[in-house]
Each structure stands twice: as C-alpha cells, then as structure tokens.
Design a protein around this motif. Structure first.
Motif, PDB file in Angstrom:
ATOM      1  N   VAL A   1      12.841   5.501   6.390  1.00  0.00           N
ATOM      2  CA  VAL A   1      12.696   4.052   6.425  1.00  0.00           C
ATOM      3  C   VAL A   1      13.089   3.536   5.042  1.00  0.00           C
ATOM      4  CG1 VAL A   1      10.235   4.086   5.799  1.00  0.00           C
ATOM      5  CG2 VAL A   1      11.172   2.098   6.950  1.00  0.00           C
ATOM      6  N   SER A   2      13.900   2.484   5.010  1.00  0.00           N
ATOM      7  CA  SER A   2      14.354   1.870   3.756  1.00  0.00           C
ATOM      8  C   SER A   2      13.891   0.427   3.732  1.00  0.00           C
ATOM      9  CB  SER A   2      15.878   1.901   3.661  1.00  0.00           C
ATOM     10  OG  SER A   2      16.344   3.217   3.683  1.00  0.00           O
ATOM     11  N   ARG A   3      13.340   0.027   2.603  1.00  0.00           N
ATOM     12  CA  ARG A   3      12.923  -1.359   2.431  1.00  0.00           C
ATOM     13  C   ARG A   3      13.328  -1.827   1.046  1.00  0.00           C
ATOM     14  NH1 ARG A   3      12.348  -1.147   7.161  1.00  0.00           N
ATOM     15  NH2 ARG A   3      10.464  -1.509   8.352  1.00  0.00           N
ATOM     16  N   THR A   4      13.715  -3.084   0.963  1.00  0.00           N
ATOM     17  CA  THR A   4      14.024  -3.716  -0.314  1.00  0.00           C
ATOM     18  C   THR A   4      13.182  -4.966  -0.430  1.00  0.00           C
ATOM     19  OG1 THR A   4      16.293  -2.903  -0.264  1.00  0.00           O
ATOM     20  CG2 THR A   4      15.832  -4.736  -1.744  1.00  0.00           C
ATOM     21  N   TYR A   5      12.537  -5.117  -1.573  1.00  0.00           N
ATOM     22  CA  TYR A   5      11.806  -6.343  -1.851  1.00  0.00           C
ATOM     23  C   TYR A   5      12.685  -7.221  -2.727  1.00  0.00           C
ATOM     24  CZ  TYR A   5       8.237  -9.708  -2.465  1.00  0.00           C
ATOM     25  OH  TYR A   5       7.552 -10.881  -2.417  1.00  0.00           O
ATOM     26  N   GLU A   6      13.010  -8.392  -2.240  1.00  0.00           N
ATOM     27  CA  GLU A   6      13.852  -9.333  -2.971  1.00  0.00           C
ATOM     28  C   GLU A   6      12.975 -10.280  -3.780  1.00  0.00           C
ATOM     29  OE1 GLU A   6      17.078  -9.087  -3.010  1.00  0.00           O
ATOM     30  OE2 GLU A   6      17.212  -7.587  -1.432  1.00  0.00           O
ATOM     31  N   CYS A   7      13.268 -10.424  -5.042  1.00  0.00           N
ATOM     32  CA  CYS A   7      12.546 -11.370  -5.895  1.00  0.00           C
ATOM     33  C   CYS A   7      12.948 -12.797  -5.508  1.00  0.00           C
ATOM     34  CB  CYS A   7      12.865 -11.112  -7.364  1.00  0.00           C
ATOM     35  SG  CYS A   7      12.265  -9.523  -7.955  1.00  0.00           S
ATOM     36  N   SER A   8      12.020 -13.716  -5.657  1.00  0.00           N
ATOM     37  CA  SER A   8      12.289 -15.100  -5.281  1.00  0.00           C
ATOM     38  C   SER A   8      12.738 -15.929  -6.480  1.00  0.00           C
ATOM     39  CB  SER A   8      11.030 -15.717  -4.668  1.00  0.00           C
ATOM     40  OG  SER A   8       9.987 -15.705  -5.612  1.00  0.00           O
ATOM     41  N   GLY A   9      13.276 -17.083  -6.216  1.00  0.00           N
ATOM     42  CA  GLY A   9      13.594 -18.064  -7.242  1.00  0.00           C
ATOM     43  C   GLY A   9      14.603 -17.626  -8.283  1.00  0.00           C
ATOM     44  N   GLY A  10      15.561 -16.784  -7.899  1.00  0.00           N
ATOM     45  CA  GLY A  10      16.582 -16.353  -8.833  1.00  0.00           C
ATOM     46  C   GLY A  10      16.115 -15.305  -9.830  1.00  0.00           C
ATOM     47  N   MET A  11      14.909 -14.787  -9.646  1.00  0.00           N
ATOM     48  CA  MET A  11      14.401 -13.746 -10.537  1.00  0.00           C
ATOM     49  C   MET A  11      15.003 -12.399 -10.168  1.00  0.00           C
ATOM     50  SD  MET A  11      10.414 -14.664 -10.926  1.00  0.00           S
ATOM     51  CE  MET A  11       9.907 -15.685 -12.252  1.00  0.00           C
ATOM     52  N   THR A  12      14.912 -11.451 -11.100  1.00  0.00           N
ATOM     53  CA  THR A  12      15.441 -10.101 -10.906  1.00  0.00           C
ATOM     54  C   THR A  12      14.321  -9.094 -11.099  1.00  0.00           C
ATOM     55  OG1 THR A  12      17.606 -10.756 -11.713  1.00  0.00           O
ATOM     56  CG2 THR A  12      17.111  -8.420 -11.783  1.00  0.00           C
ATOM     57  N   ALA A  13      14.303  -8.054 -10.276  1.00  0.00           N
ATOM     58  CA  ALA A  13      13.300  -6.993 -10.413  1.00  0.00           C
ATOM     59  C   ALA A  13      13.568  -6.203 -11.687  1.00  0.00           C
ATOM     60  CB  ALA A  13      13.330  -6.077  -9.209  1.00  0.00           C
ATOM     61  N   ILE A  14      12.574  -6.154 -12.563  1.00  0.00           N
ATOM     62  CA  ILE A  14      12.694  -5.367 -13.788  1.00  0.00           C
ATOM     63  C   ILE A  14      11.919  -4.060 -13.671  1.00  0.00           C
ATOM     64  CG2 ILE A  14      13.145  -7.346 -15.269  1.00  0.00           C
ATOM     65  CD1 ILE A  14      10.163  -7.196 -16.119  1.00  0.00           C
ATOM     66  N   SER A  15      11.099  -3.954 -12.636  1.00  0.00           N
ATOM     67  CA  SER A  15      10.337  -2.746 -12.365  1.00  0.00           C
ATOM     68  C   SER A  15       9.794  -2.867 -10.946  1.00  0.00           C
ATOM     69  CB  SER A  15       9.191  -2.599 -13.363  1.00  0.00           C
ATOM     70  OG  SER A  15       8.502  -1.389 -13.145  1.00  0.00           O
ATOM     71  N   GLY A  16       9.284  -1.790 -10.435  1.00  0.00           N
ATOM     72  CA  GLY A  16       8.724  -1.836  -9.101  1.00  0.00           C
ATOM     73  C   GLY A  16       8.139  -0.497  -8.713  1.00  0.00           C
ATOM     74  N   GLY A  17       7.750  -0.401  -7.468  1.00  0.00           N
ATOM     75  CA  GLY A  17       7.167   0.843  -6.999  1.00  0.00           C
ATOM     76  C   GLY A  17       6.677   0.738  -5.582  1.00  0.00           C
ATOM     77  N   TYR A  18       5.767   1.646  -5.234  1.00  0.00           N
ATOM     78  CA  TYR A  18       5.284   1.750  -3.870  1.00  0.00           C
ATOM     79  C   TYR A  18       3.900   2.364  -3.873  1.00  0.00           C
ATOM     80  CZ  TYR A  18       6.267   6.608  -4.659  1.00  0.00           C
ATOM     81  OH  TYR A  18       6.269   7.868  -5.195  1.00  0.00           O
ATOM     82  N   ARG A  19       3.261   2.308  -2.716  1.00  0.00           N
ATOM     83  CA  ARG A  19       2.005   3.014  -2.489  1.00  0.00           C
ATOM     84  C   ARG A  19       1.972   3.413  -1.031  1.00  0.00           C
ATOM     85  NH1 ARG A  19      -4.182   2.112  -3.761  1.00  0.00           N
ATOM     86  NH2 ARG A  19      -4.818   4.021  -2.721  1.00  0.00           N
ATOM     87  N   LEU A  20       1.708   4.680  -0.773  1.00  0.00           N
ATOM     88  CA  LEU A  20       1.525   5.185   0.585  1.00  0.00           C
ATOM     89  C   LEU A  20       0.038   5.166   0.888  1.00  0.00           C
ATOM     90  CD1 LEU A  20       3.919   8.265   0.547  1.00  0.00           C
ATOM     91  CD2 LEU A  20       4.445   5.899   1.118  1.00  0.00           C
ATOM     92  N   TYR A  21      -0.327   4.775   2.095  1.00  0.00           N
ATOM     93  CA  TYR A  21      -1.728   4.681   2.476  1.00  0.00           C
ATOM     94  C   TYR A  21      -2.057   5.707   3.552  1.00  0.00           C
ATOM     95  CZ  TYR A  21      -1.716   0.205   0.096  1.00  0.00           C
ATOM     96  OH  TYR A  21      -1.612  -0.781  -0.847  1.00  0.00           O
ATOM     97  N   GLY A  22      -3.288   6.207   3.509  1.00  0.00           N
ATOM     98  CA  GLY A  22      -3.810   7.054   4.571  1.00  0.00           C
ATOM     99  C   GLY A  22      -3.254   8.456   4.618  1.00  0.00           C
ATOM    100  N   GLN A  23      -2.649   8.926   3.545  1.00  0.00           N
ATOM    101  CA  GLN A  23      -2.100  10.280   3.527  1.00  0.00           C
ATOM    102  C   GLN A  23      -3.160  11.253   3.011  1.00  0.00           C
ATOM    103  OE1 GLN A  23       1.083  10.788   4.823  1.00  0.00           O
ATOM    104  NE2 GLN A  23       0.583   8.681   5.324  1.00  0.00           N
ATOM    105  N   PRO A  24      -3.372  12.373   3.735  1.00  0.00           N
ATOM    106  CA  PRO A  24      -4.335  13.365   3.251  1.00  0.00           C
ATOM    107  C   PRO A  24      -3.898  13.936   1.903  1.00  0.00           C
ATOM    108  CG  PRO A  24      -3.592  13.867   5.488  1.00  0.00           C
ATOM    109  CD  PRO A  24      -2.744  12.740   4.976  1.00  0.00           C
ATOM    110  N   ASP A  25      -4.853  14.229   1.045  1.00  0.00           N
ATOM    111  CA  ASP A  25      -4.554  14.749  -0.282  1.00  0.00           C
ATOM    112  C   ASP A  25      -3.862  16.109  -0.248  1.00  0.00           C
ATOM    113  OD1 ASP A  25      -5.605  12.533  -1.477  1.00  0.00           O
ATOM    114  OD2 ASP A  25      -7.576  13.432  -1.805  1.00  0.00           O
ATOM    115  N   ASN A  26      -4.164  16.934   0.726  1.00  0.00           N
ATOM    116  CA  ASN A  26      -3.622  18.292   0.767  1.00  0.00           C
ATOM    117  C   ASN A  26      -2.408  18.429   1.681  1.00  0.00           C
ATOM    118  OD1 ASN A  26      -4.869  17.924   3.174  1.00  0.00           O
ATOM    119  ND2 ASN A  26      -6.097  19.783   3.112  1.00  0.00           N
ATOM    120  N   SER A  27      -1.814  17.319   2.066  1.00  0.00           N
ATOM    121  CA  SER A  27      -0.703  17.336   3.011  1.00  0.00           C
ATOM    122  C   SER A  27       0.454  16.495   2.478  1.00  0.00           C
ATOM    123  CB  SER A  27      -1.169  16.780   4.354  1.00  0.00           C
ATOM    124  OG  SER A  27      -0.085  16.533   5.195  1.00  0.00           O
ATOM    125  N   ILE A  28       1.660  16.943   2.746  1.00  0.00           N
ATOM    126  CA  ILE A  28       2.838  16.151   2.396  1.00  0.00           C
ATOM    127  C   ILE A  28       3.586  15.876   3.700  1.00  0.00           C
ATOM    128  CG2 ILE A  28       5.003  16.046   1.121  1.00  0.00           C
ATOM    129  CD1 ILE A  28       3.771  17.983  -0.880  1.00  0.00           C
TER     130      ILE A  28
END
Length: 103
Positions: free
Chosen positions: A38-65
């Motif tokens: 799955v690919s997602r892009t977050y577009e900045c609003s108002g003519g701004m540019t992304a200078i940094s970013g990231g992600y967070r995965l939810y609900g993933q078991p600690d011992n599993s990938i």
C-alpha cells in the motif's frame, strides 16, 4: 562547560520563527493480501513543502513482523510518501498513520 554569551542568547531568541505545521492523516483497517504493497502520500496544504515526515503502524505484535515499511521519503512534489508491504503469506489487516512536517 559551555558558556553562552548574552549576545548569543539574544541571537537565539530573536531568530525569526518559520511557519511550520504538523499535519497527519490516518488510514484504518486496510486489508492487504500476501505480498501486497500500500502506498500513501500526504500532501502539505497551502503551498507548503514536507521537510520531514514518518509513519506509525498500529496493532502489530511486538514479536511479529507482518508488515515492512519499504519507503519513507519526501515525494519530490511537496508531500511525504510511505509504502508498506505485507511480508506474510496470508491476508492481513493494517492500521497506520502517515504524517508530515510542512514548511
């Protein structure tokens, strides 16, 4: 011991603040088949540019990938992009958030 002179402190305090905003978007319960990306892009609003970013995965078991983030970078058009792959041999539910620091 570090000495900071009064002049240095004034320069730090008087530095103009740049406009930044933290924007976030959330995608919940996306079902990915085995090996799907799955690919997602977050577009900045108002003519701004992304200078940094990231992600967070939810609900993933600690011992599993189950998912692997294979891309996490500025998209070259002002937004922030992530690609997440299901690395298992079965369909999986995925919940994640993508965010960007925009300027």
């Amino acid at each position: 011991m570090v000495r900071i002179t009064t002049l240095a402190l004034l320069c730090l305090v008087a530095a103009p603040a740049t406009a930044q905003e933290r924007e976030s978007e959330r995608y919940e319960r996306k079902r990915l088949s085995a090996g799907e990306v799955v690919s997602r892009t977050y577009e900045c609003s108002g003519g701004m540019t992304a200078i940094s970013g990231g992600y967070r995965l939810y609900g993933q078991p600690d011992n599993s990938i189950d998912f692997m983030v294979v891309a996490n970078y500025p998209d070259g058009r002002g937004g922030w992009r992530i690609d997440i792959r299901n690395v298992t041999d079965r369909a999986q539910e995925l919940a994640f958030r993508i965010y960007a620091i925009c300027q």
